[in-house]
Design an enzyme around this catalytic site. Structure first.
Site, PDB file in Angstrom:
ATOM      1  N   HIS A 162       5.468   6.331  -0.985  1.00 21.58           N
ATOM      2  CA  HIS A 162       6.292   5.154  -1.255  1.00 21.58           C
ATOM      3  C   HIS A 162       5.501   3.884  -0.960  1.00 21.58           C
ATOM      4  O   HIS A 162       4.513   3.915  -0.216  1.00 21.58           O
ATOM      5  CB  HIS A 162       7.560   5.166  -0.386  1.00 21.58           C
TER       6      HIS A 162
ATOM      7  N   HIS B 174       0.840  -1.197   0.000  1.00 21.39           N
ATOM      8  CA  HIS B 174       0.000   0.000   0.000  1.00 21.39           C
ATOM      9  C   HIS B 174       0.876   1.248   0.000  1.00 21.39           C
ATOM     10  O   HIS B 174       2.096   1.164   0.220  1.00 21.39           O
ATOM     11  CB  HIS B 174      -0.885   0.016   1.255  1.00 21.39           C
TER      12      HIS B 174
HETATM   13  P1  ATP Z   1       3.995  -3.679  11.605  1.00 16.09           P
HETATM   14  O1  ATP Z   1       4.190  -2.421  12.401  1.00 16.09           O
HETATM   15  O2  ATP Z   1       2.946  -4.596  12.142  1.00 16.09           O
HETATM   16  O3  ATP Z   1       5.269  -4.383  11.297  1.00 16.09           O
HETATM   17  P2  ATP Z   1       3.119  -1.838   9.597  1.00 16.09           P
HETATM   18  O4  ATP Z   1       4.203  -0.863   9.974  1.00 16.09           O
HETATM   19  O5  ATP Z   1       2.809  -1.973   8.144  1.00 16.09           O
HETATM   20  O6  ATP Z   1       3.439  -3.282  10.151  1.00 16.09           O
HETATM   21  P3  ATP Z   1       1.472  -0.178  11.158  1.00 16.09           P
HETATM   22  O7  ATP Z   1       2.617   0.135  12.092  1.00 16.09           O
HETATM   23  O8  ATP Z   1       0.123  -0.369  11.758  1.00 16.09           O
HETATM   24  O9  ATP Z   1       1.780  -1.474  10.339  1.00 16.09           O
HETATM   25  O10 ATP Z   1       1.444   0.997  10.103  1.00 16.09           O
HETATM   26  C1  ATP Z   1       0.442   1.103   9.105  1.00 16.09           C
HETATM   27  C2  ATP Z   1       0.927   2.107   8.077  1.00 16.09           C
HETATM   28  O11 ATP Z   1       1.129   3.373   8.699  1.00 16.09           O
HETATM   29  C3  ATP Z   1       2.265   1.743   7.435  1.00 16.09           C
HETATM   30  O12 ATP Z   1       2.290   2.259   6.117  1.00 16.09           O
HETATM   31  C4  ATP Z   1       3.258   2.483   8.280  1.00 16.09           C
HETATM   32  O13 ATP Z   1       4.433   2.796   7.545  1.00 16.09           O
HETATM   33  C5  ATP Z   1       2.501   3.750   8.596  1.00 16.09           C
HETATM   34  N1  ATP Z   1       2.933   4.293   9.883  1.00 16.09           N
HETATM   35  C6  ATP Z   1       3.092   3.618  11.039  1.00 16.09           C
HETATM   36  N2  ATP Z   1       3.499   4.435  12.031  1.00 16.09           N
HETATM   37  C7  ATP Z   1       3.591   5.666  11.487  1.00 16.09           C
HETATM   38  C8  ATP Z   1       3.957   6.939  11.986  1.00 16.09           C
HETATM   39  N3  ATP Z   1       4.297   7.134  13.247  1.00 16.09           N
HETATM   40  N4  ATP Z   1       3.934   7.973  11.131  1.00 16.09           N
HETATM   41  C9  ATP Z   1       3.589   7.821   9.853  1.00 16.09           C
HETATM   42  N5  ATP Z   1       3.217   6.649   9.301  1.00 16.09           N
HETATM   43  C10 ATP Z   1       3.226   5.579  10.108  1.00 16.09           C
END
Ligand code: ATP
Ligand code: MG
Length: 181
Positions: free
Chosen positions: A123, A42
């Site tokens: 990205h 995504h």
């Molecule tokens: P996981 O953390 O379970 O390994 P993930 O990073 O894909 O997987 P999430 O942390 O729930 O899952 O994040 C969902 C989306 O939001 C991802 O695209 C992640 O890069 C983005 N994201 C997570 N934390 C932040 C943040 N603090 N600021 C901006 N984007 C974020």
């Protein structure tokens, strides 16, 4: 009874056929790190973090009111960010994608949500903990952007799962020189 908070984000989900193409190429060219599953590929538009379930209704309303336009995103740059985040990015961000992200952020801020102030760097994450800078050249992947979605990020023993809570179409592009009705 109160329900658990939801970890929410708006994103453009990668179409399944494109996700399969990207994953097949990645398996050959970049077999290291912790690969993101095809179903999870995504492009994040806005990360909301932990939110009470009561905030869901205003989010769905706000998203339905957005006026986003379709375009094709060309993912043509392979890169590695700090911490081993391997990703594909566009060397040119379509103005309509920037507009969609800006519109969404403006509405979220107006509705009282807190957002990161970092610049938008669109990205698609391919893998985490990638151990070294990639040496291969990525092909250009054309991604037709047709809708955006609200996801709830969940974890279970099978890993990260993004549950789609809503999905909204982007309207066909306005022909040059004509303004939208
Ligand atoms: P996981 O953390 O379970 O390994 P993930 O990073 O894909 O997987 P999430 O942390 O729930 O899952 O994040 C969902 C989306 O939001 C991802 O695209 C992640 O890069 C983005 N994201 C997570 N934390 C932040 C943040 N603090 N600021 C901006 N984007 C974020
Ligand atoms: Mg994460």
């Amino acid at each position: 009874m109160t329900s658990d908070p939801l970890r929410l984000f708006f994103a453009l989900p990668c179409p399944p056929s494109l996700a399969a193409t990207i994953c097949a190429w990645r398996a050959d060219a970049l077999p290291a790190g912790k690969a993101v599953e095809a179903r999870n590929l995504h492009l994040t538009l806005a990360f909301l973090g932990s939110q009470p379930a009561s905030r869901l209704a205003p989010l769905l309303t706000l998203a339905a009111e957005l006026q986003g336009e379709r375009c094709t995103l060309q993912l043509d740059r392979l890169g590695l960010w700090r911490g081993g985040l391997l990703h594909l990015a566009p060397s040119r961000v379509p103005p309509t994608l920037d507009e969609l992200q800006q519109q969404l952020h403006a509405r979220l801020l107006a509705a009282g949500f807190e957002l990161e102030e970092r610049a938008f760097r669109p990205h698609l994450t391919l893998a985490r903990h990638y151990p070294h800078p990639p040496t291969c050249v990525a092909p250009t992947f054309d991604w037709p952007l047709r809708h955006f979605a609200l996801f709830c990020s969940e974890n279970d023993r099978r890993g990260t799962l993004y549950r789609q809570l809503g999905r909204w179409p982007l309207r066909p592009a306005t022909p040059a020189g004509r303004s939208a009705p």
